[in-house]
Motif scaffolding. Structure first.
Motif, PDB file in Angstrom:
ATOM      1  N   ILE A  79       0.858  -1.188   0.000  1.00  0.00           N
ATOM      2  CA  ILE A  79       0.000   0.000   0.000  1.00  0.00           C
ATOM      3  C   ILE A  79       0.891   1.233   0.000  1.00  0.00           C
ATOM      4  O   ILE A  79       1.762   1.395   0.859  1.00  0.00           O
ATOM      5  CB  ILE A  79      -0.926  -0.009   1.222  1.00  0.00           C
ATOM      6  CG1 ILE A  79      -1.877  -1.216   1.145  1.00  0.00           C
ATOM      7  CG2 ILE A  79      -1.718   1.285   1.316  1.00  0.00           C
ATOM      8  CD1 ILE A  79      -2.682  -1.437   2.411  1.00  0.00           C
ATOM      9  N   ALA A  80       0.686   2.095  -0.968  1.00  0.00           N
ATOM     10  CA  ALA A  80       1.555   3.261  -1.130  1.00  0.00           C
ATOM     11  C   ALA A  80       1.374   4.242   0.026  1.00  0.00           C
ATOM     12  O   ALA A  80       0.249   4.646   0.324  1.00  0.00           O
ATOM     13  CB  ALA A  80       1.247   3.966  -2.448  1.00  0.00           C
ATOM     14  N   PRO A  81       2.464   4.634   0.688  1.00  0.00           N
ATOM     15  CA  PRO A  81       2.373   5.674   1.720  1.00  0.00           C
ATOM     16  C   PRO A  81       2.074   7.027   1.083  1.00  0.00           C
ATOM     17  O   PRO A  81       2.186   7.185  -0.143  1.00  0.00           O
ATOM     18  CB  PRO A  81       3.758   5.638   2.372  1.00  0.00           C
ATOM     19  CG  PRO A  81       4.661   5.060   1.338  1.00  0.00           C
ATOM     20  CD  PRO A  81       3.831   4.116   0.530  1.00  0.00           C
ATOM     21  N   PRO A  82       1.694   8.029   1.889  1.00  0.00           N
ATOM     22  CA  PRO A  82       1.250   9.319   1.332  1.00  0.00           C
ATOM     23  C   PRO A  82       2.232   9.970   0.367  1.00  0.00           C
ATOM     24  O   PRO A  82       1.829  10.512  -0.662  1.00  0.00           O
ATOM     25  CB  PRO A  82       1.051  10.180   2.594  1.00  0.00           C
ATOM     26  CG  PRO A  82       0.715   9.195   3.662  1.00  0.00           C
ATOM     27  CD  PRO A  82       1.519   7.974   3.358  1.00  0.00           C
ATOM     28  N   GLY A  83       3.531   9.946   0.682  1.00  0.00           N
ATOM     29  CA  GLY A  83       4.511  10.599  -0.186  1.00  0.00           C
ATOM     30  C   GLY A  83       4.613   9.961  -1.558  1.00  0.00           C
ATOM     31  O   GLY A  83       4.855  10.641  -2.564  1.00  0.00           O
ATOM     32  N   ASP A  84       4.419   8.645  -1.621  1.00  0.00           N
ATOM     33  CA  ASP A  84       4.418   7.961  -2.919  1.00  0.00           C
ATOM     34  C   ASP A  84       3.124   8.247  -3.671  1.00  0.00           C
ATOM     35  O   ASP A  84       3.135   8.481  -4.885  1.00  0.00           O
ATOM     36  CB  ASP A  84       4.588   6.453  -2.727  1.00  0.00           C
ATOM     37  CG  ASP A  84       6.010   6.069  -2.326  1.00  0.00           C
ATOM     38  OD1 ASP A  84       6.926   6.889  -2.522  1.00  0.00           O
ATOM     39  OD2 ASP A  84       6.205   4.956  -1.810  1.00  0.00           O
TER      40      ASP A  84
END
Length: 517
Positions: free
Chosen positions: A486-491
């Motif tokens: 699951i992509a973190p916010p920055g990604d």
């Protein structure tokens, strides 16, 4: 920096949709409807701007073709925006932009005004005293935007006598409008557009003016089969609303013809007919929900095979998204089960999305390469399918997130830059890591995609290769990406800025419960 890995996949560059044909068909039908009534309240189903769902399912579709339509109507049309008070209160998010419905409404006003279109203001629907809705109104009025309240309709949906009375629609604020076509739009579904239109028609009737209603519809496509992938993709997009497509029974009864509609319009039709007849003391002009819709999108399809394949891919994207939402506690098992049933209906599996297996293989290959070496194990991978069919992968490291490595590998490949040349100087990476770890006291030092893009931009001043590679970032817009985590916010922020369509496996990249990167 990780080596780019390449595979050749099938990339669909064919067009399946003709915007000009659609625009001509749709605008002609709207004008015909407008001439039928003294004033037309036109509900815009779906998104007025940036309709990326339609663009993903209909290759060639302009996400802003509806704006072109409005511009073609010139001074005949004005726009009213509806937003549900509960969505303001709960900060409901628009997934494709990562912004709230409230912020999207503000963005919509700015964009529409920037195109020279008249925005009358905002209607806050089903208002029941929510503090956040009051704050939103104050915020808008302080900026000179008109705001009206519509309330929970008494007697809805069974007691027509109460609905069509001073205790029903009569309690709502009346929005004074001037132009013959009033477009009612919203940040997303469930915002109260239909009720806003009917409330306005009620008030117009009370003031002795005739007004009509139609719905500018995109999906489901009424003149395509019920289980056509394009219609199934619409069901997948509205899983959270628990919508489903069905044969329009009223149209079948009135005309003996099979057409496709969806449950909420079918359920709303008897109410529309009853309210119309009570408000106007006349017969409803529509014999079915299909009649009341203005939907010519099917006539813009020029390659059905292309549209079918693109729609299947959208169902897979939605399935992966709901799996991730469930892992994060943002949806329930029922939604996951319903979209899974749609996958089975079209005989699809997640691996039919080309970047999925490539991203997972990137992890396996990196683990094999790191056997016997010191350091932490690789836990995540990413893959992007370029527009020429090549697939480029990346995996995480102490320096970069997997998404960052993938993007840098991709632009390096597109620019023809040898792998041994660094795009971001090691000292820049170390400097950013030092700030994150030692100054900002962060838990992770590897660069997320947003940070990597900043590092790439800084490197352009001293590194010609970085400058060349940066120009290639634009070629990633519209490409397909899959992440094994699951992509973190920055990604997520970086992927959205680049205009990349991404999906993820429903796993977390770390064991930490909070991931702020």
């Amino acid at each position: 920096m990780p080596n780019p890995q390449m595979l050749i996949g099938v990339y669909n560059m064919k067009l399946g949709f003709d915007n000009e044909k659609y625009l001509s068909e749709q605008s002609e039908e709207i004008r015909r409807r407008a001439e039928r009534f003294g004033k037309l309240y036109l509900e815009f189903g779906g998104k007025l701007m940036n309709d990326f769902h339609a663009a993903r399912c209909l290759p060639g579709y302009d996400p802003n073709v509806k704006l072109r339509l409005l511009q073609s109507l010139g001074d005949q049309a004005e726009i009213l925006i509806a937003i549900y008070s509960g969505d303001i209160e709960h900060k409901k998010m628009r997934a494709d932009f990562g912004i709230s419905y409230a912020d999207d409404a503000l963005k919509l006003i700015d964009d529409l005004k920037g195109l020279g279109l008249l925005v009358r203001g905002i209607v806050i629907t089903r208002y029941a005293g929510q503090p956040a809705a009051l704050q939103f109104r104050q915020r808008l009025e302080n900026r000179g935007i008109n705001v009206w309240f519509h309330y929970v309709t008494q007697g809805y949906p069974a007691d027509v006598a109460t609905i069509v009375s001073d205790n029903g629609y009569g309690k709502n604020d009346y929005v004074p409008t001037e132009r013959p076509i009033v477009v009612v739009t919203a940040p997303g579904p469930g915002s109260g557009k239909f009720a806003t239109c009917l409330s306005q028609i009620y008030h117009e009737s009370r003031q002795g003016r005739k007004a009509g209603y139609s719905k500018f519809e995109s999906f489901p496509v009424w003149n395509m089969p019920l289980e056509h992938p394009l219609n199934v993709a619409y069901e997948a997009a509205t899983i959270d609303l628990k919508d489903f497509n069905m044969i329009d029974p009223y149209h079948l009864q009135a005309y003996g013809k099979t057409t496709v509609n969806y449950n909420r319009d079918v359920e709303a039709y008897p109410l529309l007919r009853a309210i119309w007849e009570k408000m106007t003391d006349g017969e409803c002009p529509y014999k079915s929900p299909t009649d009341m819709g203005v939907n010519r999108i099917g006539f813009g399809i020029i390659d059905d095979d292309v549209v079918q394949e693109a729609s299947k891919q959208e169902v897979i994207r939605r399935n992966l998204r709901y799996l991730c939402d469930f892992a994060m506690g943002l949806t329930d098992r029922d939604s996951v089960a319903r979209v899974d049933a749609l996958m089975h209906k079209l005989d699809l599996k997640n691996e039919d999305r080309i970047p999925v297996e490539a991203a997972r293989l990137a992890v396996q290959d990196a683990k094999e390469a790191s056997k016997g070496k010191a350091g932490g194990s690789v836990v995540s991978g990413a893959a992007i399918q370029l527009k020429d069919g090549r697939i480029v992968t990346g995996h995480n490291s102490d320096e970069l997130h997997a998404t960052s490595a993938m993007v840098l590998n991709a632009v390096k490949l597109l620019a023809g830059i040898p792998n041994q040349i660094h795009l971001i100087a090691p000292n820049i990476i170390q400097s950013i890591a030092h700030m994150k770890r030692d100054i900002l006291k962060g838990g992770y030092t590897s660069l997320n995609l947003d940070e990597a893009l900043i590092g790439l931009a800084i490197s352009c001043t001293t590194n010609p290769a970085a400058a060349i590679a940066t120009e290639k970032l634009a070629e990633l817009r519209g490409c397909e990406v899959h992440l094994t985590h699951i992509a973190p916010p920055g990604d997520q922020a970086g992927l959205r800025r680049l205009g990349i369509r991404f999906t993820s496996d429903p796993y977390f990249a770390t064991k930490a419960l909070f991931a702020g990167q």
